[in-house]
Design an enzyme around this catalytic site. Structure first.
Site, short mmCIF file in Angstrom:
data_model
loop_
_atom_site.label_atom_id
_atom_site.label_comp_id
_atom_site.label_asym_id
_atom_site.label_seq_id
_atom_site.Cartn_x
_atom_site.Cartn_y
_atom_site.Cartn_z
N ARG A 102 -1.65 -61.29 42.02
CA ARG A 102 -2.72 -60.74 41.16
C ARG A 102 -2.81 -61.64 39.94
O ARG A 102 -1.82 -61.80 39.20
CB ARG A 102 -2.40 -59.32 40.74
N HIS A 129 -11.46 -58.35 44.82
CA HIS A 129 -10.36 -57.39 45.01
C HIS A 129 -10.41 -56.85 46.45
O HIS A 129 -10.74 -55.68 46.67
CB HIS A 129 -10.49 -56.26 43.98
N GLN A 132 -8.42 -53.53 47.71
CA GLN A 132 -9.01 -52.26 47.27
C GLN A 132 -10.14 -51.85 48.21
O GLN A 132 -10.24 -50.69 48.59
CB GLN A 132 -9.53 -52.41 45.83
N ASP A 224 -16.79 -48.66 38.47
CA ASP A 224 -15.53 -49.28 38.01
C ASP A 224 -15.61 -49.37 36.49
O ASP A 224 -16.69 -49.21 35.90
CB ASP A 224 -15.38 -50.67 38.67
N CYS A 264 -12.08 -47.36 41.93
CA CYS A 264 -10.82 -48.02 42.29
C CYS A 264 -9.67 -47.57 41.39
O CYS A 264 -8.51 -47.69 41.78
CB CYS A 264 -10.99 -49.53 42.22
N ARG A 292 -4.54 -47.34 49.64
CA ARG A 292 -4.07 -48.69 49.32
C ARG A 292 -2.80 -48.98 50.13
O ARG A 292 -2.61 -50.05 50.70
CB ARG A 292 -3.77 -48.83 47.82
N1 NVA Z 1 -12.48 -54.56 37.55
C1 NVA Z 1 -11.16 -54.08 37.22
C2 NVA Z 1 -10.46 -53.58 38.45
C3 NVA Z 1 -9.10 -53.01 38.21
C4 NVA Z 1 -8.42 -52.56 39.47
C5 NVA Z 1 -10.36 -55.22 36.59
O1 NVA Z 1 -10.44 -56.35 37.07
O2 NVA Z 1 -9.67 -54.97 35.60
N1 CP Z 2 -7.12 -50.23 41.72
C1 CP Z 2 -6.10 -51.03 41.36
O1 CP Z 2 -5.97 -52.18 41.80
O2 CP Z 2 -5.22 -50.45 40.49
P1 CP Z 2 -4.02 -51.16 39.71
O3 CP Z 2 -4.65 -52.07 38.69
O4 CP Z 2 -3.27 -50.03 39.07
O5 CP Z 2 -3.18 -51.93 40.67
#
Ligand code: NVA
Ligand code: CP
Length: 305
Positions: A102, A129, A132, A224, A264, A292
């Protein structure tokens, strides 16, 4: 399939295969069946951003498949102090059986996958992502009994979630409508790729700045956060621009009467969605979160098994 970087890279059959395996693994876990598919295998989990769901679901999933998850925070490993992606890949491939990452720059994940001779799984970048969306499609299938022909409406920022949802909908045979404010539309290259995918699937892609147009008769309503990880400085400005895109009772009334609400998570109640919707009878957010685990077990079993 060596890696999971983007759902755009997968065939429709590969996406469907992962969803079917996820559903099977979920049923087997509920019935108490033990698995040793990844016995003796180790997954390195690199995080340069925060996480609740992703970290827990990969760690637990790896354990349930008989393998070992190794948490590697960028605060602790040399990558965070400037060691190159290339050297990191070459070292980790000697010891690990797979890498989950990540991070911010999507190109870093592409590079890692190119340099490492072991599977690499994208667990969120600024661009995409995919894990997800596999969980989301699985959840939609559980609630609607099918995917083909459904309409998903995403209301909000044209971000990593919007991008992966477009790809996922095209591969799984859903129509997809994205409503985002003019200066926050999806990435042009992702749109071009998604259009190719939608052409193949014969389903419809609608890109608009009008949330009512997007949500009309939708079976799945998705939103989101307006402030993704790394955008904290833009918070005040974004909260102003995005307010007309809030998923509230008034907007949700334009969706199909049996529509499900998805997010998400993490969610910010009172901003992208009201409590009435996210905590209401249409919401399936915790099913998505649980899935997930099951969807990613399918990914790991497929890539590393
Ligand atoms: N769009 C959000 C998703 C978090 C799971 C981010 O990138 O922070
Ligand atoms: N939805 C998701 O990826 O959550 P986290 O940021 O908690 O991993």
């Amino acid at each position: 399939m060596k890696d999971l970087i983007s759902l755009h890279d997968l065939t429709a059959d590969e996406v469907k295969g992962l969803l079917e395996l996820g559903i099977k693994l979920k049923a087997e876990q509920k019935s108490g069946k033990e698995h040793h598919i990844l016995k003796g295998k180790t997954l390195g989990m690199i995080f340069t951003k925060s996480s609740t769901r992703t970290r827990v679901s990969f760690e637990v999933g790896m354990t349930q498949l008989g393998g070992y998850p190794l948490f590697l925070s960028s605060n602790d490993i040399q990558l965070g102090r400037g060691e190159t992606i290339y050297d990191t890949a070459k070292v980790l491939e000697r010891m690990l059986d797979g890498i989950m990452i990540r991070t911010y720059a999507h190109q870093d994940v592409i590079d890692l996958a190119e340099y490492a001779d072991i599977p690499v799984i994208n667990a969120l970048t600024d661009l995409l992502h995919p894990c997800q969306v596999l969980a989301d499609l699985m959840t939609a299938y559980e609630h609607k009994g099918k995917l083909e022909g459904l309409k998903l409406a995403y209301i909000g920022d044209g971000n990593n979630m919007a991008h992966s949802l477009m790809y996922g909908c095209a591969k799984a045979g859903l129509d997809c409508a994205i409503a985002a404010p003019d200066n926050y539309q999806c990435d042009a290259q992702v749109i071009a790729n998604a259009k190719e995918d939608f052409k193949k699937s014969g389903r419809e892609l609608i890109l608009t700045n009008d949330p009512v147009e997007a949500i009309k008769n939708a079976d799945i309503v998705y939103t989101d956060t307006w402030v993704s990880m790394g955008q904290e400085k833009e918070k005040a400005e974004r909260q102003k621009v995005f307010m007309p895109y809030q998923v509230n009772g008034g907007l949700f009334a334009h969706a199909d009467s049996e529509a499900v609400f998805m997010h998400c998570l993490p969610a910010y109640r009172g901003y992208e969605v009201t409590e009435e919707i996210i905590d209401g009878p249409h919401s399936v957010i915790f099913d998505e979160a649980e899935n997930r685990l099951h969807a990613q077990k399918a990914v790991m079993a497929t890539l590393m098994g």
